[in-house]
Write a protein that holds these residues in place. Structure first.
Motif, PDB file in Angstrom:
ATOM      1  N   SER A  55     -22.197 -26.048  10.775  1.00 14.84           N
ATOM      2  CA  SER A  55     -21.416 -24.891  10.326  1.00 14.84           C
ATOM      3  C   SER A  55     -21.277 -23.875  11.446  1.00 14.84           C
ATOM      4  N   ARG A  56     -20.045 -23.567  11.819  1.00 15.58           N
ATOM      5  CA  ARG A  56     -19.759 -22.594  12.884  1.00 15.58           C
ATOM      6  C   ARG A  56     -20.502 -22.951  14.170  1.00 15.58           C
ATOM      7  N   GLY A  57     -20.480 -24.233  14.508  1.00 18.97           N
ATOM      8  CA  GLY A  57     -21.151 -24.678  15.717  1.00 18.97           C
ATOM      9  C   GLY A  57     -20.374 -24.365  16.982  1.00 18.97           C
ATOM     10  N   VAL A  58     -19.063 -24.161  16.857  1.00 23.41           N
ATOM     11  CA  VAL A  58     -18.225 -23.815  18.000  1.00 23.41           C
ATOM     12  C   VAL A  58     -17.474 -22.523  17.693  1.00 23.41           C
ATOM     13  N   LYS A  59     -17.627 -21.547  18.572  1.00 26.52           N
ATOM     14  CA  LYS A  59     -16.930 -20.270  18.421  1.00 26.52           C
ATOM     15  C   LYS A  59     -16.069 -20.064  19.661  1.00 26.52           C
ATOM     16  N   ASP A  60     -14.767 -20.229  19.501  1.00 29.62           N
ATOM     17  CA  ASP A  60     -13.847 -20.179  20.640  1.00 29.62           C
ATOM     18  C   ASP A  60     -13.232 -18.793  20.753  1.00 29.62           C
ATOM     19  N   TYR A  61     -13.872 -17.939  21.555  1.00 33.87           N
ATOM     20  CA  TYR A  61     -13.361 -16.587  21.766  1.00 33.87           C
ATOM     21  C   TYR A  61     -12.340 -16.532  22.896  1.00 33.87           C
ATOM     22  N   ILE A  62     -11.993 -17.683  23.452  1.00 31.89           N
ATOM     23  CA  ILE A  62     -10.879 -17.734  24.405  1.00 31.89           C
ATOM     24  C   ILE A  62      -9.574 -17.884  23.633  1.00 31.89           C
ATOM     25  N   ALA A  63      -9.580 -18.758  22.636  1.00 35.45           N
ATOM     26  CA  ALA A  63      -8.402 -18.916  21.776  1.00 35.45           C
ATOM     27  C   ALA A  63      -8.215 -17.720  20.862  1.00 35.45           C
ATOM     28  N   CYS A  64      -9.311 -17.109  20.445  1.00 33.82           N
ATOM     29  CA  CYS A  64      -9.278 -15.932  19.550  1.00 33.82           C
ATOM     30  C   CYS A  64     -10.204 -14.863  20.113  1.00 33.82           C
ATOM     31  N   ALA A 140      -7.128  -8.274  28.562  1.00 40.02           N
ATOM     32  CA  ALA A 140      -5.804  -8.797  28.224  1.00 40.02           C
ATOM     33  C   ALA A 140      -5.044  -9.217  29.486  1.00 40.02           C
ATOM     34  N   LEU A 141      -5.163  -8.436  30.559  1.00 41.90           N
ATOM     35  CA  LEU A 141      -4.523  -8.814  31.820  1.00 41.90           C
ATOM     36  C   LEU A 141      -5.116 -10.115  32.354  1.00 41.90           C
ATOM     37  N   PHE A 142      -6.425 -10.272  32.210  1.00 38.40           N
ATOM     38  CA  PHE A 142      -7.074 -11.508  32.648  1.00 38.40           C
ATOM     39  C   PHE A 142      -6.605 -12.691  31.801  1.00 38.40           C
ATOM     40  N   ALA A 143      -6.429 -12.459  30.499  1.00 32.87           N
ATOM     41  CA  ALA A 143      -5.961 -13.530  29.615  1.00 32.87           C
ATOM     42  C   ALA A 143      -4.554 -13.977  30.006  1.00 32.87           C
ATOM     43  N   LEU A 144      -3.690 -13.022  30.354  1.00 30.77           N
ATOM     44  CA  LEU A 144      -2.343 -13.382  30.813  1.00 30.77           C
ATOM     45  C   LEU A 144      -2.412 -14.194  32.103  1.00 30.77           C
ATOM     46  N   GLU A 145      -3.340 -13.824  32.979  1.00 35.65           N
ATOM     47  CA  GLU A 145      -3.519 -14.551  34.234  1.00 35.65           C
ATOM     48  C   GLU A 145      -3.859 -16.019  33.976  1.00 35.65           C
ATOM     49  N   GLU A 146      -4.605 -16.268  32.882  1.00 37.46           N
ATOM     50  CA  GLU A 146      -5.011 -17.629  32.539  1.00 37.46           C
ATOM     51  C   GLU A 146      -4.089 -18.274  31.507  1.00 37.46           C
ATOM     52  N   ASP A 147      -3.010 -17.564  31.154  1.00 34.28           N
ATOM     53  CA  ASP A 147      -2.044 -18.083  30.175  1.00 34.28           C
ATOM     54  C   ASP A 147      -2.731 -18.423  28.856  1.00 34.28           C
ATOM     55  N   ARG A 148      -3.542 -17.476  28.380  1.00 31.91           N
ATOM     56  CA  ARG A 148      -4.261 -17.653  27.131  1.00 31.91           C
ATOM     57  C   ARG A 148      -3.959 -16.487  26.186  1.00 31.91           C
ATOM     58  N   PRO A 149      -4.237 -16.644  24.879  1.00 34.64           N
ATOM     59  CA  PRO A 149      -3.884 -15.613  23.893  1.00 34.64           C
ATOM     60  C   PRO A 149      -4.576 -14.281  24.161  1.00 34.64           C
ATOM     61  N   LEU A 150      -3.904 -13.203  23.719  1.00 35.02           N
ATOM     62  CA  LEU A 150      -4.466 -11.859  23.806  1.00 35.02           C
ATOM     63  C   LEU A 150      -5.098 -11.485  22.469  1.00 35.02           C
ATOM     64  N   ALA A 151      -5.994 -10.517  22.497  1.00 35.85           N
ATOM     65  CA  ALA A 151      -6.519  -9.959  21.254  1.00 35.85           C
ATOM     66  C   ALA A 151      -5.383  -9.253  20.528  1.00 35.85           C
ATOM     67  N   ASN A 153      -5.257  -6.328  19.298  1.00 34.21           N
ATOM     68  CA  ASN A 153      -5.241  -4.867  19.383  1.00 34.21           C
ATOM     69  C   ASN A 153      -4.729  -4.341  20.722  1.00 34.21           C
ATOM     70  N   VAL A 154      -3.992  -5.186  21.466  1.00 29.11           N
ATOM     71  CA  VAL A 154      -3.448  -4.758  22.757  1.00 29.11           C
ATOM     72  C   VAL A 154      -1.959  -5.083  22.807  1.00 29.11           C
ATOM     73  N   PRO A 155      -1.202  -4.383  23.672  1.00 27.22           N
ATOM     74  CA  PRO A 155       0.228  -4.680  23.803  1.00 27.22           C
ATOM     75  C   PRO A 155       0.469  -6.106  24.290  1.00 27.22           C
ATOM     76  N   ASN A 156       1.544  -6.694  23.837  1.00 28.63           N
ATOM     77  CA  ASN A 156       1.839  -8.081  24.191  1.00 28.63           C
ATOM     78  C   ASN A 156       2.825  -8.134  25.356  1.00 28.63           C
ATOM     79  N   GLY A 157       2.330  -7.824  26.546  1.00 25.14           N
ATOM     80  CA  GLY A 157       3.199  -7.856  27.722  1.00 25.14           C
ATOM     81  C   GLY A 157       2.498  -7.220  28.910  1.00 25.14           C
ATOM     82  N   ARG A 158       2.681  -7.797  30.088  1.00 27.88           N
ATOM     83  CA  ARG A 158       1.974  -7.333  31.277  1.00 27.88           C
ATOM     84  C   ARG A 158       2.305  -5.889  31.633  1.00 27.88           C
TER      85      ARG A 158
END
Length: 279
Positions: A55-64, A140-151, A153-158
């Motif tokens: 149960s909840r063995g994997v927590k992917d905070y990169i995807a979310c 969020a800027l780092f996530a865009l650098e890696e082409d991964r989802p943003l949280a 609660n932040v603007p959706n754009g660099r």
């Protein structure tokens, strides 16, 4: 191992029924890789080789990503033992994600607040929300650098992220304080001890004085070093003033590599943020 103060803080969070025996991250390890694709490969390999918690063995905070901006993938594995099996948390993240996490931890030590925690601590300074926002936007800027989802609660754009980050009055102050911590942390140690050989080093970061103290112990004094560490851990539970770690280094010159949180990794965070802001 998770520090005593961190365990108590997690158990005392509001609106939680968490018990010590149900904590999954008292013991853990961390794997730093270059890319998100490598994170996925490691996750697959861990699933194949180890017994992952059902149960909840994997927590992917990169995807979310968490609201704080924290990004990493956590896997809880079950390790056989007597009288009961134990659970160990494996954190897998990229160098970029790790540089962000190190920046947050250093800021928490410098300013005396926990900016990664999901709840605001009592008695926070007025700048708490601004500093927390700084790291949310940086993540969020780092996530865009890696082409991964943003949280969420932040603007959706660099450009929107960069504008909000530039508008924060605390941005320059935070970067300056982190640079100061990077420059000054280990210089005094080398001057105090010179080029000592292989040793254990008890490192104590004083949040109020913003000074890193170091005490070397030879291989024959391991028991004394552990006693000192345990004593400092117990004192920090009540004072909350110092962060203490016990590390091994072949000489004072290589303390940067043995414990890079206040040196190499901070430089990486500052450099990575500067690059992303200019992109």
């Amino acid at each position: 191992m998770k520090r005593i103060s961190s365990i108590l803080k997690k158990l005392s969070r509001k609106n939680t029924n968490l018990k010590l025996g149900s904590m999954d991250d008292i013991g853990g390890c961390r794997l730093i890789v270059e890319t998100c694709e490598q994170v996925d490969l490691v996750v697959e390999e861990v699933r194949r080789r180890l017994d992952v918690k059902k149960s909840r063995g994997v927590k992917d905070y990169i995807a979310c990503p968490q609201d704080s901006g924290y990004r990493s993938c956590h896997i809880i594995v079950v390790v056989p033992g007597e009288p009961l099996p134990s659970r160990v948390e494996i954190q897998i993240r990229t160098r970029l994600q790790h540089s962000w996490a190190t920046g947050v931890e250093a800021a928490s030590a410098i300013y005396g607040q926990d900016y990664k925690s999901p709840e605001k601590l009592a008695g926070s300074r007025a700048s708490y929300e601004d500093i927390r926002r700084f790291f949310q936007l940086a993540s969020a800027l780092f996530a865009l650098e890696e082409d991964r989802p943003l949280a969420s609660n932040v603007p959706n754009g660099r450009e929107a992220l960069k504008r909000e980050l530039d508008a924060l009055k605390c941005s320059k102050q935070i970067c300056g304080d982190l640079v100061d911590a990077t420059d000054a942390t280990f210089q005094s140690i080398g001057k105090a001890f010179g080029a000592l050989g292989p040793n254990l080093y008890l490192l104590e970061y004083d949040r109020e004085e913003q000074v890193l103290y170091a005490s070397p112990f030879s291989s024959s004094d391991i028991s004394q070093a552990i006693d000192w560490y345990n004593q400092n851990e117990e004192e920090d539970v009540f004072s909350g003033r110092r962060d203490t770690v016990l590390v091994y280094a072949t000489s004072t010159e290589y303390l940067h590599a043995a414990f890079p949180n206040y040196s190499t990794n901070l430089s990486d965070f500052i450099d990575n943020l500067g690059r992303c802001r200019q992109a």
